[in-house]
Design a protein around this motif. Structure first.
Motif: not given
Lengths: 113, 113
Positions: B34-35, B47-50, B56-57, B59-68
């Motif tokens: 995600w960019y 963030i990057y999933f492999q 690899d989180k 790059g997330l700018p704050s704890d308001r951002f999350s990804a799965e």
């Protein structure tokens, strides 16, 4: 040390002319340098890429020149066409950081007919 | 599918609301990224999933951002309590494990009003 600096921010070139975009980096551990082309409303698309053990790579009208000692690389678009009007991004990859890319700020190219 | 699919293509939300952005990568691509692209700016890594590795989180700018990423395929980027500075185009990309080249989706344009 993660930054990639790109210039110019925009350029206008006449059809048939040469467009030149420059990028500079700080981190000598970067191991892969791609260029992406982005049209409005679309995601970036990989255009051409080079590794630091090569000084030049050419694909059609697009050429990357790489200067390892100066930590600079550039994209040359030969015989520019109106269809080349787009935003171009250089990028660099740090292997130790996985396959994520650090992007330059982009160059908006306008080719006038 | 043939490419990376992102939905919705456009999202307008009120400040303080939560939003979810979806990404369907190319079938068989094990890496997903995600960019964020702010107006007239370059691409900022989020963030990057492999595969099955921990994402690899960094790059997330704050704890308001999350990804799965569920089942090694579809990914959802969630932004909680959205702020006006979150307005941007959110781009998803995928790549085969051993390949450097990304394929980007067309992005989700998020506008926080």
């Amino acid at each position: 040390q993660q930054q990639v600096k790109q210039s110019p921010q925009s350029l206008i070139v006449q059809k048939g002319g040469i467009s030149i975009i420059n990028c500079a980096y700080e981190n000598t551990a970067f191991d892969y340098f791609p260029w992406y082309q982005q049209f409005p409303g679309k995601g970036p698309a990989l255009l051409i890429a080079i590794r630091p053990d090569v000084s030049e790579k050419k694909e059609g009208r697009f050429t990357i020149s790489f200067n390892k000692s100066a930590k600079q690389f550039s994209l040359h678009i030969m015989d520019s066409q109106p269809g080349d009007s787009a935003t171009y991004f250089c990028a660099a990859r740090l292997m130790a950081a996985g396959n994520k890319l650090t992007f330059g700020g982009g160059t908006r190219v306008l080719v006038k007919p | 599918g043939a490419g990376v699919s992102q939905s919705p293509s456009n999202k307008v939300t009120e400040k303080g609301k939560d939003v979810e952005l979806r990404c369907d990568p190319i079938s068989g691509h094990t890496a997903l990224y995600w960019y964020r692209q702010s107006l007239g700016q370059g691409l900022e890594f989020l963030i990057y999933f492999q595969g099955n590795s921990a994402p690899d989180k960094s790059g997330l700018p704050s704890d308001r951002f999350s990804a799965e990423r569920t089942g090694g395929s579809v990914s959802t980027l969630t932004i909680q309590r959205t702020q006006q500075e979150d307005s941007a185009v959110y781009l998803c990309a995928s790549s085969p494990r051993l390949s450097y080249g990304y394929t980007f989706g067309s992005g989700t344009r998020l506008t926080v009003v």
